[in-house]
Structures are given as structure tokens and as C-alpha cells.
Design an enzyme around this catalytic site. Structure first.
Site, mmCIF file in Angstrom:
data_model
loop_
_atom_site.group_PDB
_atom_site.id
_atom_site.type_symbol
_atom_site.label_atom_id
_atom_site.label_comp_id
_atom_site.label_asym_id
_atom_site.label_seq_id
_atom_site.Cartn_x
_atom_site.Cartn_y
_atom_site.Cartn_z
ATOM 1 C CD GLU A 1 -3.088 1.017 2.056
ATOM 2 O OE1 GLU A 1 -2.755 0.559 3.160
ATOM 3 O OE2 GLU A 1 -4.131 1.640 1.857
ATOM 4 C CG ASP A 2 1.819 2.708 3.322
ATOM 5 O OD1 ASP A 2 0.736 2.981 2.765
ATOM 6 O OD2 ASP A 2 1.924 2.498 4.539
#
Ligand code: MN
Length: 723
Positions: free
Chosen positions: A86-87
Site C-alpha cells: 500500500e505505501d
């Protein structure tokens, strides 16, 4: 910004590996180290709200998993990597290639369920818990998520007050009860206390202050009551651990609220726990006996969760006694295995095999179910098999989706945007023309997934479609669509009836229900409604069905003169003036102007003798409906002679000279006389009614054929009521 130097990094890795080695069922040092390094590299340039390197978050989450929920190396690796997809730039495909499918699935699951809460109000906590389960195929997703949440709660002081509140509410309402059901008591208590701290700071501080003030007293008291117990346990050479039970602020707070008492009056602030190391449950009862010899027990407060475990498989003896100074003290007695299961739930299970009740897939009993699966796999068998049993199959028959405002809706699996639209409101359902799922336009028939956010596009001009019935899943959608279709059909039937009535009026016909039934049957319609639908949809040529000019005589008889025919066959005369009615006055009805050759019938009137009607006269049909006995069979006299009045309706193009052509045609036909002419014109057409004197039906038909041959004439028909 703080950086992590290499020395510190080595220490972090060493700590993690040591803990994993100690606690894990399966341990792949190489792969854990690889994940550790990848996570560090991926998050290298990220920092948390606290200013710490971001990597410390996944690292600490992993430490929580290794400490509190130790399962296997797969969950450790997943925890290390839980935020990379996600990051950071790292893709799920990459994770799968480097660490295998299971890790990729868990990382994906954690990412997805984290997304569910963003921007939504937690108003239906129970449904949110189900939502999480419905999205999760592997129990380890939830366990990693618990650890993630716990670490976020531990570091919540660094985010904005608004975010603190939101996350704390979610934690208290969703994660803590969830952790309880998983049997993760320690995680649950910590989550609750941390949430409590942010949601009700005053009460939290008050409790903290008072407990601190009385700590020394309580410790002294615990020592006082423990001493004789320790002495007796030692005499019997039992291996044990004894201590004051940790206090949980939130549970104290709840007790204060529930019992409406100040902190000082909550009796079980002092509690003692004895954990027996050798895992023989008989020892628990033995110890219970020792305690009850030392202190007076309170029978109402005795609970044996060893014989009858709680639903989450909690086992322990709870015994309240009157301790020194007359204070009530709760003493818990359990084995080490029971204690680990009480604190670590599912995660502890692979270490201790239990005799467990039959599995029930309900949420309430689902921990039992997981344990049951574990039980069916021998501990010596490969961990793969145990891990395969982490697969969940809960709430897979329901999906949980969101409105644009973040309200949660529960639908059956495979529901579509139409189901969702009807769930919101029947009007939204009926007018929906499209849907956006997570911002993308999709067809109305596309199946939805848990966690989807939907926006329904509507149009006033849209109406429910029959084809929707093929894909909708909810009863609500189905019945609304069916209702609409039925209503629509009723409306069409009504329209059909109106058209039908207008036609009847035009032709001066009267049909009773029986006639309609006969007609529809003859035209091969299932029922009269279908007949009217066909009329409304213009699928029937009503003109040809009703227009007497084209009506075949037998059909007419069959349809409307059945009763008459019967009567006629059975009754007396052939000619009007013969038989019983001989000598009666008769004349010709002006409604249908019969002429020789027309099938005729007589109708006995009051005061006007017998009226001669054409058999297919609509007026007669209605007259005779209830007065069948007044019908008299009549016949034309054998020889021709008199002239009769007949009407001709003629339509055509309004061209110069056409009227002259028509009158010439009539006059030229056997010197036929015109009684009257009535022409109206509109647009470029004319519509005429001509009354002529004619001998019989044959001649009339021939005249009509001739008239039809005139240039510009569209139609020529016999016209009944012309006076
Ligand atoms: Mn995280």
C-alpha cells in the site's frame, strides 16, 4: 528525523529472530531475514507521525505477532510486509514471487480490510466485524490486523485528536470484541484500555490516579493473602505461578458504570491468579480444595469454566473467598495451557491439544471450530496441513457494501447494483440506470464484493426491466420489479380495454364477458387480459375483427347470435307475417336499415309491432340480451320489388370533381336514387355518407365495388345507421 543505524538494525533483527525461534511453530530464518530487509529498504524514506522511521511500525507489529499471537513464519513475514504494497513501490506480484502465494494473500487481505474503514462511520459495529470476516479467507489476515491495530493504538498520541477519536472508537467497537471472540484476551484488554484512554480521558486518568494511590496497599494485601496459599502449595510440591491479576482500566470503568459504584467499592480490584505448570486439570480442583480450607468461599460466586468452558474456549476456576480483614477476593485457578489459550486464543492452540466440542460455524463458536480443525490434524503432521486449515469460510454467503455516505448495507452474495439500489429505496431501484463501484461505472448486472462502495445513477425515465429478474438476488428487488411489471401490465390491459370500448361504441356493439371470453378463445389468447394487451400494443387488427363490412356472417352468428340461432331454430315461423305472429304490424329498424338479402330477425316492440333488424345489428344484440323471448324469426319475401334505404360510407382524397364522379357512379348503377349526401372534408381527405335506395344486398355490394374503382377513393363500406 531519526535514522536506524546498522548496529541497531542488527539488534532489531536478532531480537525478532530470537522471539520467533522461541515461540513459532514453524521457523524459516532465511525468509524472515529477507522480509525484514525488504521491509526496511521499502520504508527507508518514510516516517511516522511521531518522527520515527516508518519501518519501526511493521517491525513492532511483527514483534506483537511473535509475542502475543505467535503462529508461524508466514504470519511473521506477512506482518513485516503488511504495509509495503500500500505505501511503497513494491507490488503484490513481487511479494508473491519472493515470498509465496500465502504471504501475498495475507498482505493483500490486510491492505483491503484496512481500506474498509476509511471515511466510514462505525454505526453498526457487529456488521463491520462480519464485513471483515467476509473479506478474509485466511485467519492470519485478522491476526496481523490485530497486531497492526494494537501498535497503532500504542502510538496514537502522535495523530490529530479527530483521528484519535475515530480510531479509538473503531478499536473499542470492532477490534476489541473481535479479539475477545478470537480468544485473544491480552490483546483485547490492551486495545480496550488504550481506546478508553482516548475516548474518556477524564475517567481514565481518575482510575489511573486512584489505582496508583492504592497500589502499595493492594500489593501488601495480595502478599498477605498469598502467603498461606504459597506455603500450602509448596508443601504439596506443586509447580505454580501466583500473583495479583493485572487490572484493566476499561473493565473497572465498566463495572463502576454497571454497578453505579465508586472505584473504592469495586470488590474484585484485588484478585489473585494461580497458574499450574504441569497442565493437569485435576490439580486445579486440588488447589481449590486447599484455598477453601484456608478461606471461607462464597458459593454464589463460584464458577467452574474448566468443566464448562466459555464459548471462546476460556477455561479457569473462579472462586471468591472472604480474605483477611473480611475483604472479598477473587482467586482464579488454571493450568498453563489454559492460561495461554485464555490470553492468546487461536494462536496458542497449536501448542495445546484440547478436547473440544463439535464445531459450529457461527461467529460465537467459531474459535471452537478452528480448534476443531486443528484437532483433526495430528501435531506431528506437516505444518502445511495446519496452515491450510487457517482458511476461513465465514460469512461467505453475505457481502457488505457501502453507500457513498459510508452507510453499510448487507446483501446476499452475488448481489448486483440493482439489489443495492432497491436496498436504499424502491424509487432508487426502479429508476437506476447505472452504477459506479469504487468510482468506476459498471453494468447493472455485475456482482458486488464486500467492501465495495457504490453510487447509483438514476433517471426519471428509467423503469424496472423484466431482464433484471435474471440477475437480482434480494427478495426486495425481485418483488419490486415484479410488482412494477404487474402494474405496468394492468395499465396496458386498461389501455387495451379503453381502445376496445371505443371501437365497440363506434360500431355500436355490445359485448358481455361471455362474448369476450369466446372471442379471445377463438383468437387463441390465453386469457382476456392478454387479448387487451395485444390491442394496446396494436398487435390486433380490431377493425377487421369488429368491422361489420368485413365480418363474415358465420362468425357473427357464432359470436353473437348463438342464442338467437337456437331460438330461431326452435321457434315457429319463417316469414314475419305468418304463424303465431301473423298479422302483426312490422317495419324496418332504422338503426341497421336491413335490405333484402341481409340476414334478418324480428323484435317485438311495445306499440310499434315487429321491428325488422339485421341479424348483426349491434342495437339488436343489446336489446335482445335480456329479452330473448321477444325475438321472432323472419324472412324476406320471396320476390324482389321494393326499394330499401341503405347507407354507404365513403372515404377518399379530396380532389376536384370526385363528388361528381361518385354521384355519377351511383346514378349510373341501375338508376339508383340518392336520398341524401353528407360530405365532410379535412386535410386533403373527404369523408362522405350517402343514403341510397336499393333493391337488395347483392345490388348494394355491386354498387360498393363500383364506387371503389373511382380514382382517389380509399374505402367504401356499407353504413348502418343512416336515416
Ligand atoms: Mn500498519
Amino acid at each position: 528525523m531519526l535514522a536506524i543505524d546498522e548496529l541497531k538494525l542488527d539488534t532489531l533483527l536478532a531480537d525478532l529472530l530470537e522471539l520467533c525461534k522461541k515461540n513459532l511453530h514453524s521457523y524459516n530464518e532465511e525468509l524472515i531475514t529477507k522480509a525484514f530487509k525488504l521491509s526496511f529498504e521499502a520504508h527507508k524514506n518514510h516516517f511516522r507521525a511521531s518522527g520515527e522511521p516508518y519501518f519501526l511500525h511493521p517491525y513492532n507489529v511483527t514483534m506483537i505477532v511473535a509475542k502475543e499471537i505467535p503462529l508461524d513464519d508466514i504470519s511473521i513475514i506477512s506482518a513485516l510486509l503488511h504495509d509495503v504494497v500500500e505505501d511503497t513501490e513494491i507490488s503484490l506480484t513481487f511479494v508473491e514471487r519472493e515470498f509465496g502465494k500465502e504471504v501475498a494473500e495475507i498482505v493483500d487481505g490486510v491492505t483491503k480490510i484496512s481500506g474498509v474503514f476509511r471515511g466510514h462511520n462505525i454505526t453498526q459495529a457487529e456488521n463491520y466485524r462480519k464485513l471483515l470476516l467476509s473479506m478474509v479467507n485466511d485467519v492470519r489476515v485478522i491476526l496481523v490486523k490485530f497486531a497492526d491495530r494494537l501498535h497503532n493504538m500504542r502510538t496514537l498520541e502522535f495523530v490529530s485528536p479527530h483521528k484519535q477519536r475515530r480510531i479509538a472508537t473503531e478499536t473499542l467497537e470492532i477490534y476489541a470484541p473481535f479479539a475477545h471472540r478470537f480468544g485473544l484476551a491480552k490483546v483485547k484488554w490492551e486495545l480496550e484500555d488504550l481506546a478508553f484512554k482516548y475516548l474518556n480521558k477524564d475517567a481514565y486518568n481518575e482510575i489511573a490516579k486512584k489505582l496508583k494511590e492504592t497500589r502499595k496497599d493492594r500489593e501488601a494485601y495480595v502478599k498477605k493473602i498469598s502467603e498461606p496459599i504459597i506455603q500450602r502449595l509448596n508443601e504439596h510440591e506443586l509447580a505454580y505461578e501466583i500473583g495479583g491479576r493485572p487490572k484493566h482500566f476499561y473493565s473497572i470503568y465498566r463495572k463502576m458504570i454497571k454497578q453505579n459504584k465508586p472505584l473504592e467499592d469495586i470488590y474484585d480490584l484485588t484478585a489473585i491468579r494461580i497458574i499450574l505448570e504441569n497442565n493437569d486439570q485435576n490439580d486445579c480442583y486440588y488447589v481449590l480444595g486447599i484455598i477453601n480450607q484456608l478461606f471461607k468461599p462464597i458459593p454464589d460466586r463460584f464458577k467452574d469454566f474448566i468443566s464448562i468452558p466459555k464459548k471462546n474456549n476460556y477455561q479457569s476456576i473462579h472462586n471468591t473467598v472472604v480474605g483477611p480483614e473480611g475483604k472479598l477476593v477473587e482467586i482464579q485457578i488454571r493450568t498453563r495451557a489454559m492460561h495461554e489459550i485464555a490470553e492468546k486464543g487461536v494462536a496458542a492452540h497449536w501448542k495445546y491439544k484440547e478436547n473440544l466440542s463439535t464445531a459450529n460455524r457461527d461467529l460465537e463458536d467459531w474459535v471452537n471450530w478452528i480448534r476443531d480443525i486443528f484437532e483433526s490434524v495430528s501435531r506431528d503432521e506437516a505444518s502445511n496441513e495446519i496452515l491450510a486449515s487457517f482458511k476461513l469460510n465465514l460469512y461467505q454467503d453475505e457481502i457488505y457494501v457501502f453507500t457513498p455516505k459510508g452507510d453499510l448495507k448487507i446483501l446476499p452474495v452475488d448481489s448486483t447494483p440493482v439489489d443495492f439500489a432497491y436496498e436504499i429505496h424502491s424509487k432508487v431501484g426502479s429508476h437506476c440506470i447505472g452504477a459506479k463501484v469504487n468510482g468506476k461505472i459498471v453494468p447493472l448486472s455485475s456482482p458486488l464484493s464486500s467492501g465495495d462502495q457504490l453510487e447509483i445513477l438514476t433517471s426519471k425515465n428509467q423503469n424496472p426491466n423484466k431482464s433484471w429478474l435474471q440477475f437480482v438476488k434480494t427478495h426486495k428487488a425481485k418483488s419490486n420489479i415484479r410488482k412494477y411489471i404487474q402494474k405496468e401490465e394492468d395499465r396496458i390491459v386498461e389501455t387495451g380495454k379503453e381502445i376496445w370500448e371505443r371501437k365497440l361504441k363506434k360500431y355500436k356493439l355490445v359485448f358481455n364477458q361471455d362474448d369476450i371470453n369466446k372471442l379471445t378463445k377463438k383468437l387463441k389468447f390465453e386469457n382476456p387480459s392478454k387479448f387487451f394487451v395485444a390491442i394496446a400494443e396494436d398487435q390486433l387488427d380490431l377493425e377487421s375483427i369488429l368491422n361489420p363490412a368485413e365480418l363474415k356472417e358465420e362468425e357473427l352468428n357464432e359470436l353473437k347470435f348463438d342464442s338467437f340461432a337456437k331460438f330461431a331454430r326452435e321457434s315457429i315461423g319463417e316469414v314475419v307475417v305468418e304463424g303465431e305472429h301473423k298479422g302483426f304490424v312490422y317495419n324496418y329498424a332504422k338503426c341497421c336499415n336491413p335490405i333484402p338479402g341481409d340476414p334478418i330477425v324480428g323484435y317485438i316492440t311495445i306499440g310499434e309491432g315487429i321491428k325488422i333488424h339485421r341479424k348483426n345489428c349491434k342495437n339488436l344484440v343489446s336489446l335482445s340480451e335480456n329479452n330473448e323471448n321477444r325475438l321472432v324469426p323472419v324472412e324476406w319475401p320471396g320476390e324482389a320489388g321494393s326499394y330499401f334505404l341503405a347507407g354507404i360510407s365513403i372515404k377518399g382524397e379530396d380532389r376536384p370533381g370526385i363528388l361528381k364522379d361518385i354521384s355519377n357512379t351511383i346514378a349510373a348503377f341501375q338508376n339508383t336514387n340518392i336520398k341524401s349526401v353528407n360530405i365532410s372534408t379535412g386535410d386533403s381527405n373527404f369523408n362522405g355518407h350517402i343514403a341510397v335506395y336499393i333493391q337488395d344486398v347483392n345490388n348494394l355490394n355491386r354498387l360498393i365495388e363500383r364506387l371503389k374503382k373511382n380514382k382517389g377513393v380509399f374505402s367504401v363500406e356499407r353504413f348502418d345507421a343512416y336515416n
